[in-house]
Design a protein around this motif. Structure first.
Motif, PDB file in Angstrom:
ATOM      1  N   ILE A   1       0.867  -1.168   0.000  1.00  0.00           N
ATOM      2  CA  ILE A   1       0.000   0.000   0.000  1.00  0.00           C
ATOM      3  C   ILE A   1       0.910   1.226   0.000  1.00  0.00           C
ATOM      4  O   ILE A   1       1.725   1.405   0.893  1.00  0.00           O
ATOM      5  CB  ILE A   1      -0.976   0.017   1.197  1.00  0.00           C
ATOM      6  CG1 ILE A   1      -0.251  -0.182   2.530  1.00  0.00           C
ATOM      7  CG2 ILE A   1      -2.053  -1.035   1.033  1.00  0.00           C
ATOM      8  CD1 ILE A   1      -1.167  -0.048   3.743  1.00  0.00           C
ATOM      9  N   ASN A   2       0.779   2.033  -1.048  1.00  0.00           N
ATOM     10  CA  ASN A   2       1.690   3.170  -1.248  1.00  0.00           C
ATOM     11  C   ASN A   2       3.151   2.739  -1.126  1.00  0.00           C
ATOM     12  O   ASN A   2       3.968   3.403  -0.478  1.00  0.00           O
ATOM     13  CB  ASN A   2       1.391   4.299  -0.259  1.00  0.00           C
ATOM     14  CG  ASN A   2       0.150   5.088  -0.641  1.00  0.00           C
ATOM     15  OD1 ASN A   2      -0.489   4.803  -1.644  1.00  0.00           O
ATOM     16  ND2 ASN A   2      -0.204   6.072   0.163  1.00  0.00           N
ATOM     17  N   LYS A   3       3.449   1.579  -1.716  1.00  0.00           N
ATOM     18  CA  LYS A   3       4.801   1.015  -1.756  1.00  0.00           C
ATOM     19  C   LYS A   3       5.302   0.514  -0.408  1.00  0.00           C
ATOM     20  O   LYS A   3       6.453   0.107  -0.282  1.00  0.00           O
ATOM     21  CB  LYS A   3       5.790   2.034  -2.325  1.00  0.00           C
ATOM     22  CG  LYS A   3       5.487   2.431  -3.762  1.00  0.00           C
ATOM     23  CD  LYS A   3       6.538   3.382  -4.311  1.00  0.00           C
ATOM     24  CE  LYS A   3       6.246   3.750  -5.752  1.00  0.00           C
ATOM     25  NZ  LYS A   3       7.258   4.667  -6.310  1.00  0.00           N
ATOM     26  N   VAL A   4       4.440   0.532   0.620  1.00  0.00           N
ATOM     27  CA  VAL A   4       4.796  -0.051   1.925  1.00  0.00           C
ATOM     28  C   VAL A   4       4.444  -1.535   1.872  1.00  0.00           C
ATOM     29  O   VAL A   4       3.283  -1.905   1.669  1.00  0.00           O
ATOM     30  CB  VAL A   4       4.038   0.635   3.075  1.00  0.00           C
ATOM     31  CG1 VAL A   4       4.353  -0.062   4.406  1.00  0.00           C
ATOM     32  CG2 VAL A   4       4.398   2.115   3.146  1.00  0.00           C
ATOM     33  N   GLU A   5       5.440  -2.405   2.046  1.00  0.00           N
ATOM     34  CA  GLU A   5       5.233  -3.840   1.921  1.00  0.00           C
ATOM     35  C   GLU A   5       4.765  -4.436   3.241  1.00  0.00           C
ATOM     36  O   GLU A   5       5.362  -4.210   4.296  1.00  0.00           O
ATOM     37  CB  GLU A   5       6.524  -4.521   1.459  1.00  0.00           C
ATOM     38  CG  GLU A   5       6.298  -5.913   0.908  1.00  0.00           C
ATOM     39  CD  GLU A   5       7.464  -6.414   0.079  1.00  0.00           C
ATOM     40  OE1 GLU A   5       7.768  -7.615   0.197  1.00  0.00           O
ATOM     41  OE2 GLU A   5       8.070  -5.608  -0.666  1.00  0.00           O
ATOM     42  N   LEU A   6       3.680  -5.225   3.166  1.00  0.00           N
ATOM     43  CA  LEU A   6       3.083  -5.821   4.359  1.00  0.00           C
ATOM     44  C   LEU A   6       2.830  -7.303   4.108  1.00  0.00           C
ATOM     45  O   LEU A   6       2.538  -7.717   2.988  1.00  0.00           O
ATOM     46  CB  LEU A   6       1.739  -5.150   4.684  1.00  0.00           C
ATOM     47  CG  LEU A   6       1.726  -3.631   4.845  1.00  0.00           C
ATOM     48  CD1 LEU A   6       0.294  -3.135   4.909  1.00  0.00           C
ATOM     49  CD2 LEU A   6       2.484  -3.226   6.106  1.00  0.00           C
ATOM     50  N   ALA A   7       2.916  -8.088   5.175  1.00  0.00           N
ATOM     51  CA  ALA A   7       2.553  -9.503   5.084  1.00  0.00           C
ATOM     52  C   ALA A   7       1.035  -9.613   5.134  1.00  0.00           C
ATOM     53  O   ALA A   7       0.362  -8.860   5.841  1.00  0.00           O
ATOM     54  CB  ALA A   7       3.184 -10.273   6.232  1.00  0.00           C
ATOM     55  N   ALA A   8       0.482 -10.526   4.355  1.00  0.00           N
ATOM     56  CA  ALA A   8      -0.963 -10.755   4.351  1.00  0.00           C
ATOM     57  C   ALA A   8      -1.232 -12.229   4.613  1.00  0.00           C
ATOM     58  O   ALA A   8      -0.320 -13.061   4.542  1.00  0.00           O
ATOM     59  CB  ALA A   8      -1.565 -10.322   3.023  1.00  0.00           C
ATOM     60  N   GLN A   9      -2.475 -12.550   4.915  1.00  0.00           N
ATOM     61  CA  GLN A   9      -2.851 -13.926   5.244  1.00  0.00           C
ATOM     62  C   GLN A   9      -3.995 -14.391   4.360  1.00  0.00           C
ATOM     63  O   GLN A   9      -4.851 -13.596   3.947  1.00  0.00           O
ATOM     64  CB  GLN A   9      -3.292 -14.018   6.715  1.00  0.00           C
ATOM     65  CG  GLN A   9      -2.202 -13.709   7.720  1.00  0.00           C
ATOM     66  CD  GLN A   9      -2.740 -13.763   9.138  1.00  0.00           C
ATOM     67  OE1 GLN A   9      -3.875 -13.378   9.392  1.00  0.00           O
ATOM     68  NE2 GLN A   9      -1.925 -14.241  10.062  1.00  0.00           N
ATOM     69  N   TYR A  10      -4.005 -15.691   4.102  1.00  0.00           N
ATOM     70  CA  TYR A  10      -5.147 -16.305   3.420  1.00  0.00           C
ATOM     71  C   TYR A  10      -6.335 -16.280   4.375  1.00  0.00           C
ATOM     72  O   TYR A  10      -6.237 -16.687   5.525  1.00  0.00           O
ATOM     73  CB  TYR A  10      -4.780 -17.734   3.034  1.00  0.00           C
ATOM     74  CG  TYR A  10      -5.906 -18.554   2.458  1.00  0.00           C
ATOM     75  CD1 TYR A  10      -6.686 -18.058   1.413  1.00  0.00           C
ATOM     76  CD2 TYR A  10      -6.160 -19.839   2.937  1.00  0.00           C
ATOM     77  CE1 TYR A  10      -7.704 -18.822   0.871  1.00  0.00           C
ATOM     78  CE2 TYR A  10      -7.175 -20.608   2.384  1.00  0.00           C
ATOM     79  CZ  TYR A  10      -7.944 -20.092   1.361  1.00  0.00           C
ATOM     80  OH  TYR A  10      -8.951 -20.855   0.827  1.00  0.00           O
ATOM     81  N   SER A  11      -7.482 -15.797   3.900  1.00  0.00           N
ATOM     82  CA  SER A  11      -8.644 -15.623   4.771  1.00  0.00           C
ATOM     83  C   SER A  11      -9.400 -16.920   5.029  1.00  0.00           C
ATOM     84  O   SER A  11     -10.215 -16.999   5.949  1.00  0.00           O
ATOM     85  CB  SER A  11      -9.612 -14.612   4.149  1.00  0.00           C
ATOM     86  OG  SER A  11     -10.197 -15.152   2.975  1.00  0.00           O
TER      87      SER A  11
ATOM     88  N   SER B   1      -2.665   3.463  -2.767  1.00  0.00           N
ATOM     89  CA  SER B   1      -2.671   2.493  -3.872  1.00  0.00           C
ATOM     90  C   SER B   1      -2.556   1.090  -3.276  1.00  0.00           C
ATOM     91  O   SER B   1      -2.293   0.931  -2.078  1.00  0.00           O
ATOM     92  CB  SER B   1      -1.504   2.761  -4.824  1.00  0.00           C
ATOM     93  OG  SER B   1      -0.274   2.610  -4.135  1.00  0.00           O
ATOM     94  N   LEU B   2      -2.739   0.076  -4.113  1.00  0.00           N
ATOM     95  CA  LEU B   2      -2.725  -1.306  -3.623  1.00  0.00           C
ATOM     96  C   LEU B   2      -2.165  -2.243  -4.685  1.00  0.00           C
ATOM     97  O   LEU B   2      -2.509  -2.155  -5.857  1.00  0.00           O
ATOM     98  CB  LEU B   2      -4.144  -1.739  -3.249  1.00  0.00           C
ATOM     99  CG  LEU B   2      -4.347  -3.198  -2.826  1.00  0.00           C
ATOM    100  CD1 LEU B   2      -3.625  -3.492  -1.518  1.00  0.00           C
ATOM    101  CD2 LEU B   2      -5.823  -3.512  -2.698  1.00  0.00           C
ATOM    102  N   GLU B   3      -1.280  -3.159  -4.235  1.00  0.00           N
ATOM    103  CA  GLU B   3      -0.772  -4.237  -5.073  1.00  0.00           C
ATOM    104  C   GLU B   3      -0.801  -5.523  -4.261  1.00  0.00           C
ATOM    105  O   GLU B   3      -0.598  -5.508  -3.050  1.00  0.00           O
ATOM    106  CB  GLU B   3       0.667  -3.966  -5.519  1.00  0.00           C
ATOM    107  CG  GLU B   3       0.851  -2.764  -6.423  1.00  0.00           C
ATOM    108  CD  GLU B   3       2.316  -2.461  -6.661  1.00  0.00           C
ATOM    109  OE1 GLU B   3       2.929  -3.106  -7.534  1.00  0.00           O
ATOM    110  OE2 GLU B   3       2.848  -1.587  -5.947  1.00  0.00           O
ATOM    111  N   VAL B   4      -1.044  -6.640  -4.929  1.00  0.00           N
ATOM    112  CA  VAL B   4      -1.045  -7.954  -4.281  1.00  0.00           C
ATOM    113  C   VAL B   4       0.007  -8.831  -4.961  1.00  0.00           C
ATOM    114  O   VAL B   4       0.079  -8.891  -6.184  1.00  0.00           O
ATOM    115  CB  VAL B   4      -2.417  -8.640  -4.386  1.00  0.00           C
ATOM    116  CG1 VAL B   4      -2.361 -10.030  -3.765  1.00  0.00           C
ATOM    117  CG2 VAL B   4      -3.486  -7.812  -3.701  1.00  0.00           C
TER     118      VAL B   4
END
Length: 219
Positions: A69-79, A102-105
């Motif tokens: 999000i806005n080039k800030v990288e975050l860990a995500a989880q499978y829901s 913004s958003l990238e996956v």
């Protein structure tokens, strides 16, 4: 005997031609890229959980998932649901200088196309509803929402006439959550547009449009 040899030769020839044909028509392996379909909620607070639904590639508990999000990288989880991942907005991410993200996956090394303006800060202006939904010329309409700029020089309301001509209504009252406006002459049944601004150090104009129409009576 000759016929048997001839038949065998024809079978071998057919097999070779078939194999060569398969090699020529074989398609290269397609690398599946995730494609973002929806975000929930669109308006989010710091430290709030956000879900992202996408298509183009399957995921499970072993998938490596990252969010930007806005080039800030975050860990995500499978829901646990088909093609839906979740993550949390970082503490202090949204501020007076950051109201939209913004958003990238990224799934197993494959990154989606970036979606601009995908997530809005809860402090970003937004519409809720208006009443009444049936009015006459000169009637007062009340618009409810959030984070309106309480300044008639920076917030305006428009109705629409013939050929979608924009007609500005007279604003009689405004605060961050309520706007009262008079239906202008020549207004027709159509939607209502609100133009306001962001209440932050990087002030910007925000056009907002209701998805439903207001019905204008002519008698």
């Amino acid at each position: 005997m000759k016929n048997k040899i001839l038949n065998t030769s024809l079978i071998v020839l057919f097999f070779v031609v078939f194999v060569m044909s398969c090699k020529k028509t074989a398609q290269p392996e397609v690398s599946l890229i995730p494609e973002i379909e929806s975000v929930n909620p669109i308006y989010a607070r710091n430290e709030e959980e956000v879900s992202v639904q996408f298509k183009g590639v399957g995921i499970n508990n072993t998938s490596k998932i990252n969010i930007k999000i806005n080039k800030v990288e975050l860990a995500a989880q499978y829901s646990g649901y088909h093609n839906v991942v979740k993550f949390k907005i970082p503490k202090s991410f949204f501020s007076s200088t950051t109201l939209v993200s913004s958003l990238e996956v990224e799934i197993n090394g494959k990154t989606s196309k970036k979606v601009d303006n995908a997530i809005y800060s809860n402090f970003f202006p937004k519409l809720d509803r208006f009443i009444p939904n049936i009015a006459r010329i000169g009637d007062e309409v009340t618009i409810y929402g959030y984070n309106f700029m309480p300044d008639t020089n920076k917030t305006s309301v428009s109705f629409f006439g013939n050929n979608n001509t924009s007609l500005k209504g007279k604003v009689t009252y405004i605060d961050p959550e309520v706007i009262k406006v008079i239906v202008p002459a020549n207004a027709e049944t159509n939607t209502i547009a609100v133009i306001t601004g962001t209440n932050d150090v990087n002030y910007s104009v925000v056009p907002l449009l209701f998805t439903e129409n207001i019905r204008i009576l002519k008698y």
